[in-house]
Each structure stands twice: as structure tokens, then as C-alpha cells.
Write an enzyme that holds these catalytic residues in place. Structure first.
Site, PDB file in Angstrom:
ATOM      1  N   GLU A  42       2.591 -14.051   6.616  1.00  0.00           N
ATOM      2  CA  GLU A  42       1.614 -13.612   7.613  1.00  0.00           C
ATOM      3  C   GLU A  42       1.870 -12.173   8.067  1.00  0.00           C
ATOM      4  O   GLU A  42       0.930 -11.410   8.295  1.00  0.00           O
ATOM      5  CB  GLU A  42       1.627 -14.555   8.822  1.00  0.00           C
ATOM      6  CG  GLU A  42       1.086 -15.948   8.548  1.00  0.00           C
ATOM      7  CD  GLU A  42      -0.379 -15.948   8.126  1.00  0.00           C
ATOM      8  OE1 GLU A  42      -1.070 -14.930   8.337  1.00  0.00           O
ATOM      9  OE2 GLU A  42      -0.832 -16.971   7.581  1.00  0.00           O
ATOM     10  N   GLN A  47      -2.984  -6.065   7.579  1.00  0.00           N
ATOM     11  CA  GLN A  47      -3.455  -4.793   7.025  1.00  0.00           C
ATOM     12  C   GLN A  47      -3.316  -4.697   5.503  1.00  0.00           C
ATOM     13  O   GLN A  47      -3.442  -3.603   4.939  1.00  0.00           O
ATOM     14  CB  GLN A  47      -2.698  -3.614   7.659  1.00  0.00           C
ATOM     15  CG  GLN A  47      -2.600  -3.623   9.164  1.00  0.00           C
ATOM     16  CD  GLN A  47      -3.934  -3.385   9.835  1.00  0.00           C
ATOM     17  OE1 GLN A  47      -4.824  -2.761   9.259  1.00  0.00           O
ATOM     18  NE2 GLN A  47      -4.105  -3.869  11.066  1.00  0.00           N
ATOM     19  N   TYR A 125      -1.706 -14.372  17.007  1.00  0.00           N
ATOM     20  CA  TYR A 125      -2.173 -14.904  15.736  1.00  0.00           C
ATOM     21  C   TYR A 125      -1.026 -15.466  14.899  1.00  0.00           C
ATOM     22  O   TYR A 125      -1.085 -16.599  14.419  1.00  0.00           O
ATOM     23  CB  TYR A 125      -2.918 -13.844  14.914  1.00  0.00           C
ATOM     24  CG  TYR A 125      -3.057 -14.280  13.473  1.00  0.00           C
ATOM     25  CD1 TYR A 125      -3.943 -15.302  13.129  1.00  0.00           C
ATOM     26  CD2 TYR A 125      -2.257 -13.738  12.472  1.00  0.00           C
ATOM     27  CE1 TYR A 125      -4.044 -15.759  11.822  1.00  0.00           C
ATOM     28  CE2 TYR A 125      -2.349 -14.187  11.163  1.00  0.00           C
ATOM     29  CZ  TYR A 125      -3.243 -15.192  10.845  1.00  0.00           C
ATOM     30  OH  TYR A 125      -3.323 -15.653   9.558  1.00  0.00           O
ATOM     31  N   ASP A 143      -7.489 -14.532  13.603  1.00  0.00           N
ATOM     32  CA  ASP A 143      -7.408 -13.233  12.929  1.00  0.00           C
ATOM     33  C   ASP A 143      -8.814 -12.748  12.620  1.00  0.00           C
ATOM     34  O   ASP A 143      -9.805 -13.287  13.129  1.00  0.00           O
ATOM     35  CB  ASP A 143      -6.578 -13.358  11.647  1.00  0.00           C
ATOM     36  CG  ASP A 143      -7.255 -14.239  10.600  1.00  0.00           C
ATOM     37  OD1 ASP A 143      -8.231 -14.966  10.929  1.00  0.00           O
ATOM     38  OD2 ASP A 143      -6.810 -14.206   9.430  1.00  0.00           O
TER      39      ASP A 143
END
Length: 377
Positions: A42, A47, A125, A143
Site C-alpha cells: 500500500e 502515487q 487509508y 483512496d
């Protein structure tokens, strides 16, 4: 925003999880529910695209197979393993959190949202993903995929760029998440948002939950999610110095705070710092720039750069979240026996570049330097 009946919620859960059971992505971190595997994946996926992450994840697990080994790893080895993923603070937070788990939690993972959020670099998240996937806690993992999917399902018109909007989505998802399979539910939303309900060119007509997608049913899918535009990154101009000797190239260690903290890089000088006469840098002549840099290095580091000159190559451009760096390259030589007592860096032979983590901007600087136009007589 619309609301669903208990019957509709059950129908949605069944349709979503049946589809997930038959079509879930085969990803290396899904072979088990180990919190360490979930966590590393994760953080890497922040990004970064899934296909990019897979080989990084596999190499990372070979180097640091347990949280204990990550905790005691040499930072230079860790950063080298992270090279190319960018946002290197993520890697440092990983190691800090690993040490928290080993030291503060006796090597055992906290299993609550609050406990997980106490770990360095773990936000709402990531905490939700670990708690639901590894520990079967019925908590949301909000997310970008979740924002997109649920904004369309429920026609939520709140601006997802605003921090307070997350709480609204968490309440909505908390009401519909599967209590029996919360981890699979959250991962199904991830897969759905990456496929049929993607940001660009969604294929909702074939979506397994299209009958629950109110924005699609109303022909307004393109209006969701609502997101205000980000501010454009501020351009910051730099001069990058490629300094070499028989010992290699001179690398400077970046400060302990700010962008690319602690990294070894070719020295960078902000163009604004050369604007001693309060004029625009563009109006300072090339000779003035060279003279100012030369004098600055003499006074600051007691080093006299030899043959300091501009590199005949394209400027290096690199965009971070809030800044866009524009770097003009210069090169110089320095005697190999120069005293570096006042300089925060060291010589690095070219054949040792592979042992140092290169940030993307550093790689771009090196590539531009190698492609410089040779001088002719």
C-alpha cells in the site's frame, strides 16, 4: 446524495464480491493477509501504478522479508531498493514504523485503526487497508478509487480535494461495507476503480454493479467525482554543479529537511541566492553567475573551482508535488587533494554510482551531462 435500503446494500455486496471472487487481480501481495505484505504494497502504491510496483515489491521482499529485518536495515540499502519509486520519505517512514513495531509493540502489529495510525507514515487509508485486509476489521479504506466509485454510486457532489470530505465518504462506506469480508470488499473497490469505473474511459456498461451506479443511470457519470483543481507547482530555478577530479564526482548531502532530504546529489544552488543585487536572475550575465558561484564556494567551502563553465545541454526539468525545478548545469574541476572539511559531501567514483540511490532529478542531471555537446576548437 441518495441513500440505500438494507436490501439494496446486501444486493450490492453480493454483486461486488461475486465479481471479485471470479475476477480479482493476481497480485503478489494478495497471496496471504500478512499485515507486513499489505503495508509495504500500500505504501508503494501511493502515487505509483500497480504494474510499476510489482517488481519493486518482489525485490523489496527478498531484501527485507520481515518487519524486523526492515527495522535494522542500512538506510543506504533501503533507499537504493526504493530508487525509482520517488517520494523517498515513504521509505524512511517505513523504516521508522518498522522500528516502532519492533520496539514499541514487541514485534506485534497493532490491530486497531488508532494503533495503526500511530505508526510513522500510516494515514487513514493505509490504516483502513491493513485493518480490513489483515485483521478483518469492517473499516473503510478511502483512496482515489473509493472516492471515484462511491461518488458515482451515490452521486456525492462533495469536493474530494477537501480533507473534510473523507469523513463523509467514510460514513457512507461504513454503512455498506461487508461485515463478513471487509478486506475483500475494500480490495474489490480498488479493482473496480481501476477497471470498469476508472477515471478515464470507464466501461460502466459492463460493470458488475452498473445497476447500483446512480450517476451512470442518470447519464451524469462524467460529473463525478467533484474535485477542485490543484494549484500549479511553483517554478524554482537552480544551478547544478557537475564537479569532477581523479577521485570521481563531488556529491553534496542535502539538508535534513525539505525535498530530497539527506540525499547525496550533485550540488544545487538556488538561482535566487545569486541575485545579490536584487535583480532578476535572467538579467545577470553568464560571467556574473560564474563569478558569483566561484566566490561563494571560496568563502563558504574554501574551495576554488577550476574551469567553471556552463554545460552546453538542455535544462533539466523535474516536477514535485508543489514545486517544478528548472536546473541549468555547470561543470568544473577540483584538485583531488582539496580539503573537504567545510563541504557537506564527498567524492564518488563513477563506478560506484550504482551503490547510491539516485533520485529521478539526479538521474536526469547525469543524463543531461552525458549528452552535452562536445566543444570544438
Amino acid at each position: 446524495m441518495i441513500e440505500w435500503s438494507p436490501e439494496k446494500i446486501k444486493g450490492f455486496q453480493k454483486a461486488l464480491l461475486n465479481w471479485y471472487d471470479q475476477n480479482k487481480r493476481d497480485l503478489p501481495w494478495r497471496v496471504d493477509h500478512d499485515p507486513y505484505h499489505v503495508w509495504i504494497s500500500e505504501i508503494m502504491l501511493q502515487q505509483t501504478q500497480v504494474q510499476t510496483v510489482i517488481p519493486y515489491y518482489q525485490r523489496f521482499m527478498k531484501l527485507f522479508p520481515t518487519v524486523g529485518q526492515l527495522a535494522k536495515a542500512d538506510e543506504s540499502v533501503l533507499l537504493k531498493a526504493w530508487e525509482g519509486l520517488g517520494y523517498y520519505s515513504r521509505a524512511r517512514h517505513l523504516q521508522t514504523a518498522a522500528r516502532q513495531i519492533v520496539t514499541d509493540y514487541g514485534g506485534q502489529w497493532p490491530q486497531t485503526i488508532d494503533g495503526l495510525k500511530s505508526l510513522s507514515g500510516v494515514g487513514p487509508y493505509t490504516a483502513g487497508a491493513i485493518a480490513s485486509i489483515a485483521f478483518n476489521q469492517p473499516v473503510p479504506a478511502v483512496d482515489g478509487n473509493a472516492f471515484r466509485v462511491f461518488s458515482r454510486l451515490f452521486k456525492i457532489d462533495a469536493d474530494i480535494a477537501k480533507p473534510q470530505t473523507r469523513h463523509l465518504f467514510e460514513k457512507v462506506i461504513q454503512n455498506v461495507i461487508s461485515r463478513d469480508r471487509p478486506g475483500d470488499f475494500n480490495q474489490a473497490i480498488m479493482d473496480l476503480g481501476a477497471s470498469y469505473m476508472s477515471a478515464k474511459n470507464p466501461d460502466t456498461v459492463h460493470s458488475p454493479v452498473k445497476q447500483f451506479d446512480q450517476a451512470y443511470l442518470d447519464g451524469e457519470e462524467d460529473k463525478y467525482p467533484v474535485k477542485s483543481k490543484k494549484k500549479r507547482p511553483v517554478q524554482v530555478n537552480y544551478f547544478g554543479l557537475i564537479i569532477h577530479s581523479s577521485k570521481g564526482f563531488l556529491f553534496e548531502q542535502r539538508p535534513s529537511d525539505g525535498i530530497l532530504s539527506h540525499f547525496l546529489m550533485f550540488p544545487l544552488i538556488k538561482a535566487d541566492e545569486l541575485d545579490n543585487q536584487k535583480r532578476s536572475v535572467q538579467k545577470i550575465s553568464s560571467d556574473e553567475i560564474i563569478d558569483t558561484i566561484f566566490q561563494s564556494w571560496v568563502s563558504t567551502y574554501q574551495l576554488q573551482l577550476i574551469d567553471l563553465a556552463f554545460v552546453d545541454s538542455q535544462k533539466v526539468s523535474h516536477t514535485f508535488t508543489h514545486q517544478k525545478w528548472q536546473i541549468t548545469l555547470l561543470e568544473a574541476t577540483l584538485p583531488s587533494n582539496s580539503d573537504l572539511s567545510y563541504f557537506p559531501g564527498k567524492w564518488v567514483p563513477q563506478d560506484q554510482f550504482s551503490t547510491i540511490a539516485f533520485s529521478k532529478v539526479q538521474s536526469k542531471m547525469w543524463a543531461a551531462y552525458q549528452q552535452k555537446i562536445p566543444k570544438t576548437n
